[in-house]
Write a protein that holds these residues in place. Sequence first.
Motif, short mmCIF file in Angstrom:
data_model
loop_
_atom_site.label_atom_id
_atom_site.label_comp_id
_atom_site.label_asym_id
_atom_site.label_seq_id
_atom_site.Cartn_x
_atom_site.Cartn_y
_atom_site.Cartn_z
N PHE A 113 -10.40 -4.01 1.07
CA PHE A 113 -9.45 -4.88 1.75
C PHE A 113 -9.53 -4.70 3.26
O PHE A 113 -9.39 -5.66 4.02
CB PHE A 113 -8.04 -4.54 1.24
CG PHE A 113 -7.07 -5.64 1.48
CD1 PHE A 113 -7.08 -6.78 0.68
CD2 PHE A 113 -6.14 -5.55 2.49
CE1 PHE A 113 -6.18 -7.80 0.90
CE2 PHE A 113 -5.24 -6.58 2.72
CZ PHE A 113 -5.25 -7.70 1.93
N ILE A 114 -9.79 -3.47 3.69
CA ILE A 114 -9.92 -3.22 5.12
C ILE A 114 -11.10 -4.03 5.69
O ILE A 114 -11.00 -4.67 6.74
CB ILE A 114 -10.11 -1.71 5.40
CG1 ILE A 114 -8.79 -0.98 5.14
CG2 ILE A 114 -10.57 -1.46 6.83
CD1 ILE A 114 -8.85 0.52 5.32
N PHE B 258 -10.04 -7.51 6.04
CA PHE B 258 -9.13 -7.71 7.16
C PHE B 258 -9.87 -7.74 8.48
O PHE B 258 -9.53 -8.47 9.40
CB PHE B 258 -8.07 -6.60 7.17
CG PHE B 258 -6.69 -7.15 7.26
CD1 PHE B 258 -6.18 -7.57 8.48
CD2 PHE B 258 -5.91 -7.29 6.12
CE1 PHE B 258 -4.91 -8.11 8.56
CE2 PHE B 258 -4.64 -7.82 6.20
CZ PHE B 258 -4.15 -8.24 7.42
N PHE C 225 -8.61 -14.10 7.93
CA PHE C 225 -7.25 -14.57 8.18
C PHE C 225 -7.06 -15.21 9.56
O PHE C 225 -6.04 -15.84 9.81
CB PHE C 225 -6.26 -13.42 8.00
CG PHE C 225 -6.34 -12.80 6.64
CD1 PHE C 225 -5.81 -13.47 5.54
CD2 PHE C 225 -6.99 -11.59 6.44
CE1 PHE C 225 -5.92 -12.92 4.27
CE2 PHE C 225 -7.09 -11.04 5.18
CZ PHE C 225 -6.56 -11.71 4.09
N PHE C 226 -8.02 -15.00 10.43
CA PHE C 226 -7.90 -15.56 11.78
C PHE C 226 -9.31 -15.73 12.35
O PHE C 226 -10.21 -14.97 12.01
CB PHE C 226 -7.08 -14.61 12.66
CG PHE C 226 -6.03 -15.31 13.45
CD1 PHE C 226 -4.90 -15.83 12.82
CD2 PHE C 226 -6.16 -15.47 14.82
CE1 PHE C 226 -3.92 -16.48 13.55
CE2 PHE C 226 -5.18 -16.12 15.55
CZ PHE C 226 -4.06 -16.63 14.92
N TYR D 77 -11.71 -4.78 18.28
CA TYR D 77 -11.43 -5.32 16.95
C TYR D 77 -12.22 -6.61 16.74
O TYR D 77 -12.85 -6.82 15.72
CB TYR D 77 -9.93 -5.58 16.81
CG TYR D 77 -9.48 -5.76 15.38
CD1 TYR D 77 -9.01 -4.68 14.64
CD2 TYR D 77 -9.50 -7.01 14.77
CE1 TYR D 77 -8.60 -4.84 13.34
CE2 TYR D 77 -9.09 -7.18 13.47
CZ TYR D 77 -8.64 -6.08 12.76
OH TYR D 77 -8.23 -6.24 11.47
#
Lengths: 276, 274, 324
Positions: A198-199, A202, A207-208, A217
């Motif tokens: 999941f990391i 992410f 999601f973006f 990041y």
Amino acid sequence: MSVDDSLETSAEHVHTATPPLLVQTAALSTRAIRGFFRQPQLWIPGIVFPLLLAAVNSSSLSRASLIPGFPPDTSYLQFLVVSVIVQGVMFGAIASGNELTTDIQNGFFERLLSAPVSRPAILFGRIAGGWVFAAFQALLFVGILWPFGGTVRGGIPGVAVLVVMAVFLATAIGGLAAGLGARTGEPEAVQGFFPLVFIFLFMSSAFFPTALMSGWYGTIAENNPLTWMIDGARYQVIVGFDLTEAAKALGISGVLALLGLWFATTQVRRRWRVAA
Amino acid sequence: MTVDVAQRADTAGDRVDHHRPRPWSIVWRLTARSWLNLVRIPAATIPMVIMPLFFTVAFAGAFSALVLIPGYPTDNILSWMGPFAALQGAAFTGLGASFALGRDIEGGFYDRLLLSPASRLSIAGANVFFVLFRTVIPVAIVLLIGAIGGMDIPAGILAAVMLLLGAWGVAAIAALWGMGVTYRIQKQSAGGLVQVGVFIAMFLSIGMMPVDLMQGWLPHVAKYNPMTYIMELARQGFIGEVAWESTWPGLVSIACGVTFFAIFAWRMFQRVTP
Amino acid sequence: MTRAAVQPIEAEALVRCFDEIRAVDGIDIVVDKGEIFGFLGPNGAGKSTAVRVLTTLLKPTSGTARVAGYDVESQADKVREVIGVALQDAAIDPLMTGKELLRLQATLHGIPRRLAARRAKDLLERVGLTEAAPRLVGQYSGGMRRRLDLALALMNEPDVLFLDEPTTGLDPMSRRNLWEEVRRLNREYGTTVFLTTQYLEEADQLANRIAIIDHGKIVREGDPAALKKSVGSPTLRVDVADEQQAIAEQTLQAFGEERPSRVGRVSIGLEGGAERMADVVRALDEAGIVIEHMELDSPSLDDVFADATGRRLEGAADAEEPAE
């Protein structure tokens, strides 16, 4: 019952020297699919959670589509279609791959090992069982999100890309789960590994848009292979069918699938070496 | 023969009197035990640290551009997402109580506690007390990351106090809800149901976005979700000054939530112990 | 002082149901002070449920029970002060050390710190765990866990000690050690012990008095010797070939009543005992029966059980415990 029957039949094939790998794999994957669907606690989360998150996030973050740099003419829900599929497949494939661990725990694996079953069939049967569910998930998610504005602009070829990517991804994650299961023999250990996957998700464009992430990041996300895969698949949804983008999505998920299979094979081999 | 035995028993010099156990010493001892259990399973300790760390970094990292939305309450994404991650960590801590409880019940250890004359309230209360104790960890981790990553804290120390207060509220509510369900089901597998409940409540609130900026159906739900007000209370000092009108709805929500779920947990507890 | 006059355990028409199932179905028990009372029965007979009711972990559905004079329902707190309980499977937190568990147990019973420390030391010594005390319980053997469990149950110097299947799953050596400890407790401290077991030998060895429970009901009660005597005559077992079983049964009927037995074996209660063996052999010989094996046993608790229920307990317990 019927699985046992088919196992015995395939055992006879061994004596008549017919290559039984496909027959055995088919029999074992039928068993895998049936067993999987008979345990709602295994597949319901893979359907409910991604949809729930999509419902919440599309309402919560809908204004994000107004930020300069967000893909133009795209709703946040449309942006999420691919993420919903990827998330769902991750949930489902971990659960179905982990069934191999359960087999190991309750002794079914050893029973298969002691039967004249081709050994790759044991593994492939497990993983192939996850394909059906992944394809089903992809179609289901597209079907549910479409009327709410999650239109796939690429049409049927676009949807086909999403389905194949889902199947490849299920192979990758299912292989990873099965391999970890073969290594540890504990279903909890495999479950505990899920957050790590999941990391990775992410830290991608799930999601973006990565273009809107700043600093280190953003750098990580831009260089995360999952981002390339998701962007390729997303192109089919928010722009239209495109062969180059499709190749990106399928190429990366294909490589991940091969890696997953390789990992699972080495770990399962290791276990049956130990068993022998 | 019988008489002899009776005399022996009553006159034996070293005989332990049947003291009434003191509730606080029981709570303290059980809390110490929970702590030891926690640190003795490294597999359980790691997520406790990693989770809030990851959530802070991931939410702030992935959604950093949200501050560009006109009307977003802050221009520092860490100040917005940090408190959210801390409350999530607090909720997880609360859930941990019900997992530990399920393990004790399944393993039979809980019977040992119930067989003693210790007050039932202190046995059940020790669980909640430990949760409050443990909640300090995710809050501290988030504040630490915030300090490193350049989080704005306009209200200073008061912001941290409010965050801790909100985290305690969330943790206590999650713990009481989880304990109630676990007493009812009496198995560790109760954890799944408990988790779903908590995370639905978390997500249907203002974790990522203030109510005014939401569109569609969510704002209508979030407006009535007590978690929204607890989050507002916990977050206020990071996006502005601490004000009474951002505080009291959260306090009321915590009070109502704790009362409601304490009654629920207590009812279910009575099914375990006559 | 007044408590010295009351019975440690009294139960009257005690019933505990789980939905439709009457796990404990109207039992009456009186246990005298200083007694080791054995509650004997197969798995699922209702032993553990009875213990859980008597130790306040379950409410009775109907009937009353008093422990040390206190009602288990309305005075549960008082009951908990004066009992010590070692439950089935020795439910001990594997992540704690023996020492920590004793300290916790002391706190739960409100025993002052200094006294608790002294008692912990004594108890550890007594059950032979002094050296193991600082180690995590997870590393203990089955026998060590039971001994620690016993020590924990004794922390508050209970008036009544409940032991629920204390030796199930233990090897014979550890089992004997535990028996010895229970006997010593009873002898030296006069502790009243309520013991449930599925092992005939355990009941026979330890208990002054036993009750046999089956399907939630007490089917026999008394001291072991009297119970065995009540079954009457010793059991004669004759193994014959299957096809001769019918004739053998017929022939042996003349010597006593038939008793439950397995296939290929005829069992009777031999009236007159060993003196009649010669007659039996002669009669079988005259009937042309080939004797494969023959034995004469004085009545055992298993015979008492069989007499009361028509089933054997021995085989059932062995089936559960292949190691034994």
